[in-house]
Design a protein around this motif. Structure first.
Motif, short mmCIF file in Angstrom:
data_model
loop_
_atom_site.label_atom_id
_atom_site.label_comp_id
_atom_site.label_asym_id
_atom_site.label_seq_id
_atom_site.Cartn_x
_atom_site.Cartn_y
_atom_site.Cartn_z
N ASP A 193 -5.02 100.06 -12.63
CA ASP A 193 -4.76 99.59 -13.54
C ASP A 193 -3.57 99.47 -13.30
O ASP A 193 -2.65 99.27 -12.20
CB ASP A 193 -4.56 100.33 -14.63
CG ASP A 193 -5.44 101.10 -15.85
OD1 ASP A 193 -7.03 100.93 -14.76
OD2 ASP A 193 -5.89 102.21 -16.09
N ARG A 237 -1.40 98.49 -19.94
CA ARG A 237 -1.61 98.59 -19.45
C ARG A 237 -3.08 97.46 -19.78
O ARG A 237 -3.57 96.85 -20.13
CB ARG A 237 -2.37 99.87 -19.06
CG ARG A 237 -1.69 100.59 -18.33
CD ARG A 237 -2.03 102.18 -18.43
NE ARG A 237 -1.47 103.34 -18.07
CZ ARG A 237 -0.94 103.72 -16.74
NH1 ARG A 237 -2.48 103.12 -16.24
NH2 ARG A 237 -0.51 104.66 -16.03
N ASP A 278 0.28 101.46 -10.17
CA ASP A 278 0.58 102.68 -10.91
C ASP A 278 1.40 103.64 -10.30
O ASP A 278 0.23 104.53 -9.28
CB ASP A 278 -0.28 103.92 -12.18
CG ASP A 278 0.83 104.67 -12.85
OD1 ASP A 278 1.58 105.17 -12.43
OD2 ASP A 278 -0.32 105.68 -13.50
N VAL A 311 0.07 98.06 -14.44
CA VAL A 311 1.01 98.59 -15.54
C VAL A 311 2.20 97.48 -15.78
O VAL A 311 2.78 97.36 -14.91
CB VAL A 311 1.50 100.17 -14.79
CG1 VAL A 311 2.74 100.35 -15.83
CG2 VAL A 311 0.92 101.03 -15.00
N LYS A 349 8.08 100.90 -20.10
CA LYS A 349 6.40 100.42 -20.58
C LYS A 349 6.39 99.56 -21.34
O LYS A 349 6.59 100.20 -22.37
CB LYS A 349 5.83 102.15 -20.14
CG LYS A 349 5.84 102.62 -18.68
CD LYS A 349 5.29 103.65 -18.49
CE LYS A 349 5.42 104.38 -16.68
NZ LYS A 349 4.47 105.83 -16.34
#
Length: 148
Positions: free
Chosen positions: A140, A118, A100, A142, A115
């Motif tokens: 995380d 995640r 991210d 993404v 997007k």
């Protein structure tokens, strides 16, 4: 500019690939099963990428790395555009997973990725040290996707 598929001695590209995925054992998870592409300009290696077939029509860009002094010259964009063209007809969806980061998310979105989802704590669970990009710790993974 020339893009070549590399089929032998893939580990020779490890120093460049480590710029985008800085832990060797993580690269080992996909390098042998993936398609390694190398972009040369004037005979000089500038960018490398690895694309894997994840099954079910899903392909994934696992690594995109550009030499620091070649960055911001369009090589990464040229590589991704080549990958998108090459993947059409081979799959229905192209994924890319990244941290991210304000550097990478807009890059991929500008190229037409959106997007998708995640994976919580991916970087903290799978890497043996904290990963930072643009001053931010990556936690995380993404995922961005493009329909082919």
């Amino acid at each position: 500019m020339e893009i070549r598929q590399i089929t032998e001695n893939k580990r020779d590209f490890l120093p460049l690939l480590l710029l985008a995925d800085e832990q060797e054992d993580m690269i080992d998870r996909y390098l042998d099963r993936g398609t390694l592409l190398a972009l040369y300009d004037g005979g000089r290696l500038c960018t490398a990428a690895v694309v894997t077939d994840e099954g079910g029509g899903v392909l994934e860009l696992k690594n995109l790395a550009t030499e620091p002094d070649c960055q911001r010259r369009g090589y990464g964009r040229a590589m991704v555009e080549h990958i998108v063209r090459s993947c059409r007809g081979q799959g229905t969806r192209l994924l890319v997973g990244t941290g991210d980061s304000p550097l990478t998310i807009p890059f991929y979105e500008h190229l037409g990725f959106r997007k998708s989802h995640r994976v919580k704590n991916f970087f903290t669970d799978h890497y043996d040290h904290p990963i930072y990009e643009a001053g931010r710790q990556l936690v995380d993974m993404v995922y961005l996707a493009m329909e082919l």
